[in-house]
Motif scaffolding. Sequence first.
Motif, PDB file in Angstrom:
ATOM      1  N   VAL A 183       1.295  -1.852  -0.189  1.00  0.00           N
ATOM      2  CA  VAL A 183       0.216  -0.691  -0.074  1.00  0.00           C
ATOM      3  C   VAL A 183       0.737   1.302  -0.158  1.00  0.00           C
ATOM      4  CG1 VAL A 183      -2.177   1.386   1.329  1.00  0.00           C
ATOM      5  CG2 VAL A 183      -2.031  -1.037   0.822  1.00  0.00           C
ATOM      6  N   PRO A 184       1.614   1.399   1.193  1.00  0.00           N
ATOM      7  CA  PRO A 184       2.510   2.208   0.787  1.00  0.00           C
ATOM      8  C   PRO A 184       3.475   3.093  -0.337  1.00  0.00           C
ATOM      9  CG  PRO A 184       3.699   0.993   2.726  1.00  0.00           C
ATOM     10  CD  PRO A 184       2.631   0.799   2.279  1.00  0.00           C
ATOM     11  N   VAL A 185       3.889   2.021  -1.167  1.00  0.00           N
ATOM     12  CA  VAL A 185       4.245   2.004  -2.744  1.00  0.00           C
ATOM     13  C   VAL A 185       3.837   3.139  -3.440  1.00  0.00           C
ATOM     14  CG1 VAL A 185       5.327   0.679  -4.426  1.00  0.00           C
ATOM     15  CG2 VAL A 185       6.198   0.563  -1.770  1.00  0.00           C
ATOM     16  N   ILE A 186       2.730   2.475  -3.654  1.00  0.00           N
ATOM     17  CA  ILE A 186       1.200   2.515  -3.879  1.00  0.00           C
ATOM     18  C   ILE A 186       0.797   3.882  -3.853  1.00  0.00           C
ATOM     19  CG2 ILE A 186      -1.385   2.299  -5.055  1.00  0.00           C
ATOM     20  CD1 ILE A 186      -0.519  -0.950  -5.319  1.00  0.00           C
ATOM     21  N   LEU A 187       0.658   4.718  -2.926  1.00  0.00           N
ATOM     22  CA  LEU A 187       0.414   5.743  -2.361  1.00  0.00           C
ATOM     23  C   LEU A 187       1.225   6.621  -2.508  1.00  0.00           C
ATOM     24  CD1 LEU A 187      -1.591   5.098   1.384  1.00  0.00           C
ATOM     25  CD2 LEU A 187      -2.070   5.124  -1.287  1.00  0.00           C
ATOM     26  N   ARG A 188       2.686   6.251  -2.667  1.00  0.00           N
ATOM     27  CA  ARG A 188       3.425   7.382  -3.207  1.00  0.00           C
ATOM     28  C   ARG A 188       4.052   7.525  -4.527  1.00  0.00           C
ATOM     29  NH1 ARG A 188       7.084   3.888   0.924  1.00  0.00           N
ATOM     30  NH2 ARG A 188       7.902   2.770  -0.708  1.00  0.00           N
ATOM     31  N   VAL A 189       3.295   6.315  -5.216  1.00  0.00           N
ATOM     32  CA  VAL A 189       3.476   6.222  -7.001  1.00  0.00           C
ATOM     33  C   VAL A 189       1.644   7.827  -6.712  1.00  0.00           C
ATOM     34  CG1 VAL A 189       2.419   5.266  -9.287  1.00  0.00           C
ATOM     35  CG2 VAL A 189       4.134   4.253  -7.550  1.00  0.00           C
ATOM     36  N   ALA A 190       1.030   7.529  -6.557  1.00  0.00           N
ATOM     37  CA  ALA A 190      -0.179   8.423  -6.423  1.00  0.00           C
ATOM     38  C   ALA A 190       0.110  10.001  -5.413  1.00  0.00           C
ATOM     39  CB  ALA A 190      -1.481   7.848  -5.781  1.00  0.00           C
ATOM     40  N   LYS A 191       0.900   9.583  -4.490  1.00  0.00           N
ATOM     41  CA  LYS A 191       1.116  11.173  -5.007  1.00  0.00           C
ATOM     42  C   LYS A 191       2.037  11.812  -5.590  1.00  0.00           C
ATOM     43  CE  LYS A 191       2.744  13.879  -0.715  1.00  0.00           C
ATOM     44  NZ  LYS A 191       4.501  14.705  -1.324  1.00  0.00           N
ATOM     45  N   GLY A 192       3.034  11.329  -6.286  1.00  0.00           N
ATOM     46  CA  GLY A 192       3.699  11.475  -7.492  1.00  0.00           C
ATOM     47  C   GLY A 192       2.293  12.028  -8.701  1.00  0.00           C
ATOM     48  N   TYR A 193       1.675  11.050  -8.598  1.00  0.00           N
ATOM     49  CA  TYR A 193       0.752  11.364  -9.953  1.00  0.00           C
ATOM     50  C   TYR A 193      -0.124  12.938  -9.558  1.00  0.00           C
ATOM     51  CZ  TYR A 193      -1.180   9.899 -13.845  1.00  0.00           C
ATOM     52  OH  TYR A 193      -1.821   9.354 -15.523  1.00  0.00           O
ATOM     53  N   GLN A 194      -0.104  12.820  -8.352  1.00  0.00           N
ATOM     54  CA  GLN A 194      -1.057  14.666  -8.505  1.00  0.00           C
ATOM     55  C   GLN A 194      -0.246  15.456  -8.479  1.00  0.00           C
ATOM     56  OE1 GLN A 194      -2.685  15.044  -3.901  1.00  0.00           O
ATOM     57  NE2 GLN A 194      -3.573  16.236  -4.568  1.00  0.00           N
ATOM     58  N   GLU A 195       1.379  15.534  -8.480  1.00  0.00           N
ATOM     59  CA  GLU A 195       2.123  16.850  -8.509  1.00  0.00           C
ATOM     60  C   GLU A 195       2.720  16.979  -9.537  1.00  0.00           C
ATOM     61  OE1 GLU A 195       4.982  14.860  -5.457  1.00  0.00           O
ATOM     62  OE2 GLU A 195       4.553  15.654  -3.951  1.00  0.00           O
ATOM     63  N   ALA A 196       2.550  15.332 -10.302  1.00  0.00           N
ATOM     64  CA  ALA A 196       3.008  15.923 -12.315  1.00  0.00           C
ATOM     65  C   ALA A 196       1.576  16.513 -12.092  1.00  0.00           C
ATOM     66  CB  ALA A 196       2.533  14.423 -12.666  1.00  0.00           C
ATOM     67  N   LEU A 197       0.663  15.934 -12.804  1.00  0.00           N
ATOM     68  CA  LEU A 197      -0.509  16.674 -12.337  1.00  0.00           C
ATOM     69  C   LEU A 197      -0.697  18.036 -12.838  1.00  0.00           C
ATOM     70  CD1 LEU A 197      -3.358  14.190 -11.631  1.00  0.00           C
ATOM     71  CD2 LEU A 197      -2.617  14.005 -14.054  1.00  0.00           C
ATOM     72  N   GLU A 198      -0.323  18.768 -11.206  1.00  0.00           N
ATOM     73  CA  GLU A 198      -0.646  20.219 -11.125  1.00  0.00           C
ATOM     74  C   GLU A 198       0.487  20.241 -11.941  1.00  0.00           C
ATOM     75  OE1 GLU A 198      -2.233  21.081  -8.631  1.00  0.00           O
ATOM     76  OE2 GLU A 198      -3.410  20.040  -7.256  1.00  0.00           O
ATOM     77  N   LYS A 199       1.558  20.013 -11.902  1.00  0.00           N
ATOM     78  CA  LYS A 199       2.625  20.454 -12.848  1.00  0.00           C
ATOM     79  C   LYS A 199       2.526  20.726 -14.398  1.00  0.00           C
ATOM     80  CE  LYS A 199       7.382  20.016 -14.271  1.00  0.00           C
ATOM     81  NZ  LYS A 199       8.809  18.741 -13.436  1.00  0.00           N
ATOM     82  N   CYS A 200       2.434  19.033 -14.552  1.00  0.00           N
ATOM     83  CA  CYS A 200       1.666  19.431 -16.403  1.00  0.00           C
ATOM     84  C   CYS A 200       0.599  20.008 -16.436  1.00  0.00           C
ATOM     85  CB  CYS A 200       1.634  18.022 -16.610  1.00  0.00           C
ATOM     86  SG  CYS A 200       3.299  16.966 -16.287  1.00  0.00           S
ATOM     87  N   SER A 201      -0.460  20.493 -15.999  1.00  0.00           N
ATOM     88  CA  SER A 201      -1.601  20.777 -16.846  1.00  0.00           C
ATOM     89  C   SER A 201      -1.366  22.070 -16.443  1.00  0.00           C
ATOM     90  CB  SER A 201      -2.908  20.881 -15.675  1.00  0.00           C
ATOM     91  OG  SER A 201      -2.379  21.272 -14.232  1.00  0.00           O
ATOM     92  N   LYS A 202       0.271  23.058 -16.500  1.00  0.00           N
ATOM     93  CA  LYS A 202      -0.269  24.167 -16.669  1.00  0.00           C
ATOM     94  C   LYS A 202       0.616  24.589 -17.697  1.00  0.00           C
ATOM     95  CE  LYS A 202      -0.394  24.901 -11.155  1.00  0.00           C
ATOM     96  NZ  LYS A 202       0.202  25.960 -10.173  1.00  0.00           N
ATOM     97  N   THR A 203       1.288  23.529 -18.531  1.00  0.00           N
ATOM     98  CA  THR A 203       2.234  23.361 -19.262  1.00  0.00           C
ATOM     99  C   THR A 203       1.886  23.855 -20.798  1.00  0.00           C
ATOM    100  OG1 THR A 203       3.075  21.350 -19.318  1.00  0.00           O
ATOM    101  CG2 THR A 203       4.448  22.616 -17.721  1.00  0.00           C
ATOM    102  N   GLU A 204       2.425  24.339 -21.511  1.00  0.00           N
ATOM    103  CA  GLU A 204       1.818  24.323 -23.081  1.00  0.00           C
ATOM    104  C   GLU A 204       1.542  22.704 -23.721  1.00  0.00           C
ATOM    105  OE1 GLU A 204       4.304  26.494 -25.841  1.00  0.00           O
ATOM    106  OE2 GLU A 204       4.233  28.403 -24.248  1.00  0.00           O
ATOM    107  N   ASN A 205       2.304  22.042 -23.454  1.00  0.00           N
ATOM    108  CA  ASN A 205       1.684  20.766 -23.504  1.00  0.00           C
ATOM    109  C   ASN A 205       1.875  18.902 -22.769  1.00  0.00           C
ATOM    110  OD1 ASN A 205       1.956  18.452 -25.524  1.00  0.00           O
ATOM    111  ND2 ASN A 205       3.426  18.474 -26.833  1.00  0.00           N
ATOM    112  N   PRO A 206       0.477  19.698 -21.917  1.00  0.00           N
ATOM    113  CA  PRO A 206       0.135  18.524 -20.923  1.00  0.00           C
ATOM    114  C   PRO A 206       0.968  16.991 -20.761  1.00  0.00           C
ATOM    115  CG  PRO A 206      -1.499  19.466 -21.589  1.00  0.00           C
ATOM    116  CD  PRO A 206      -0.492  20.142 -22.610  1.00  0.00           C
ATOM    117  N   LEU A 207       0.517  15.986 -22.476  1.00  0.00           N
ATOM    118  CA  LEU A 207       0.094  15.542 -22.909  1.00  0.00           C
ATOM    119  C   LEU A 207       2.580  14.992 -23.230  1.00  0.00           C
ATOM    120  CD1 LEU A 207      -1.817  14.307 -24.899  1.00  0.00           C
ATOM    121  CD2 LEU A 207      -1.592  13.716 -22.795  1.00  0.00           C
TER     122      LEU A 207
END
Length: 610
Positions: free
Chosen positions: A368-392
């Motif tokens: 579980v902690p490993v998956i939650l670390r991935v999810a936390k990283g994914y949230q940070e990635a989404l916050e970052k990428c959604s503000k860029t010109e090429n989010p994909l």
Amino acid sequence: MKWEASIFLLLLLGFAESKLLHTSALEIGSTSNSPQSLTETNLSDIATIFFVQFIPEATYEEVDKLVKDFLADFEKLGAKEKSKEHLEKQLSALLEEICHDKDISDKHGLADCCSVVGSNRLECLLAHKRRATAASIPEFQVPEPVQSCKAHQENPATFMNRYIYEITRRHRFLYAPTILSLAARYDKIIFTCCQAENAVECFHKQAAPVTKDLREKNLISQHVCDVLRKFGERSFKAIILTKMSQKFPKANFTVIRDLVLDGAHAHIECCKGNVLECLQDRNEIISYICSQQDVLSSKIQECCSLPLRDQGDCIVNAENDDQPEGLSPDLRRFLGERKFNLYSSEEKDLFLARFVYEFSRRHQDLAVPVILRVAKGYQEALEKCSKTENPLECQDKEEEELERHVQDSQALAKRSCGLFQKLGEYHLQNVFLVAYTKKAPQLTPQELIFYTKKMAATASLCCQLSEDKQLACGEGAADLIIGQLCARHEVQPINDGVGHCCDSSYANRRPCFSNFVRDEKYVPPPFSDDQFNFRQDLCHAQGEELQKKKQKFLINLVKQKPHITEEQIKTVTTDFTVLLEKCCKGKQQDICFAEEGPKLIAKTQEALGA
């Protein structure tokens, strides 16, 4: 995998699909496949558990008085007042009973809690429960068979109530459903062993697994409730969501989400000691799971044919269900081009929950902690990428980085198992001892030996498993051990570094401790000969006792010089071993230690630069 399964069981006990099942509050003592009415004996046992967990120092006579007073008041209630909707009021009634008897509340230091009302009283009593120590309560001894068999035959209800009292006061964090289930196992043991030719041998052989389960499940119960209290409902829901998604990968997201949402509230009731609602919810969720086998899992049919009391453990120990056909192996570009930064907080939580669900059902082998670390990283990635010109394009790069969380954990598991295979359990524990004495030199030698022995035992258990199961086993066990260390820190603060790792993030607790090398604020004590007291009793120590004496010597070395190198440790410990061999082989051991001991101390002092 046992650690993971045990945690899942306790999470399972907290789920309640209240929209689907509305069993009466009087139907919570079932041992059959369908609920049966709660007898006076059942309610007496339940009330006993409640009072003992809040006042573990109370005598059986004091608890019995509280129980009888509560039962007398309960019997006066009408059917509506005994219903599920009024269970919360019964918690208040139980708390009031503690404070109503002023002699008992004052005697056991609860006067301050009883001076406040409502939720403040409950919080005060829970804090008292967490601070209480079981050290003053002697370890439970299996009763003498002849007397036990006679007492059980004369009055089985009273005998088992006394047993419930004894095990509850020693395991005050254990959930009521678990206590009643284990007590039922013990009841069967009594019946069987009283018929056996060698009752003593039968008792000790059959009771030992129950005692072991009591100890382990008590620690896990405390751990789960500590996580809920410290990190809140959001993190706790994520843990439940992860485990449920791994266990039932064919269930759709809506079913899993509803179970998690309803279960979070129910689990809070378990953790705050509401034994009636805790038992009610446990029966409801198990009944619901078994009624929805076609939707949830193909692996639990046999479990659901057992008596209700035994279904929970069976479901937990059953294999995770097979993944549904056609499930894509990864989640590349899971969010597409959505503008995550424009979502409301509720929309973000729901979307991330969907990600955890999808990722977990595809990675049933991860902790579980490993998956939650991935999810936390994914949230940070989404916050970052959604503000860029090429989010994909940004998201593709970030997704590759997220694999690092899994790879780092896998590498750590591989290194730990490699060390275990090379060194063995005892010498691996010494590696942990050096590391954790540097991290937490404020701990006593006994505490350091206790925690690191658990770590080494984890390696011994998990490294015997197939490689694909080692990570989940190791991370799951590490989570529990760190939880115990953090509980110790909460009662008596260790240092700022430990506090930071314990409090900052549930998902990152293990990596935080791995990266925390030493307490840089620690000031070693002045060098003293007393820290390295070599006497002839070293020659009489054998086995584990001798190992502990050597480990205390190692701990004192590291406490004296936290920056000690591996080479320095090797040199000093080798000299120590030579001293033991020389003095213990001679006839005048005390004279040898008196002459050679100071030489080794001086050599050690020089080597440490003390």
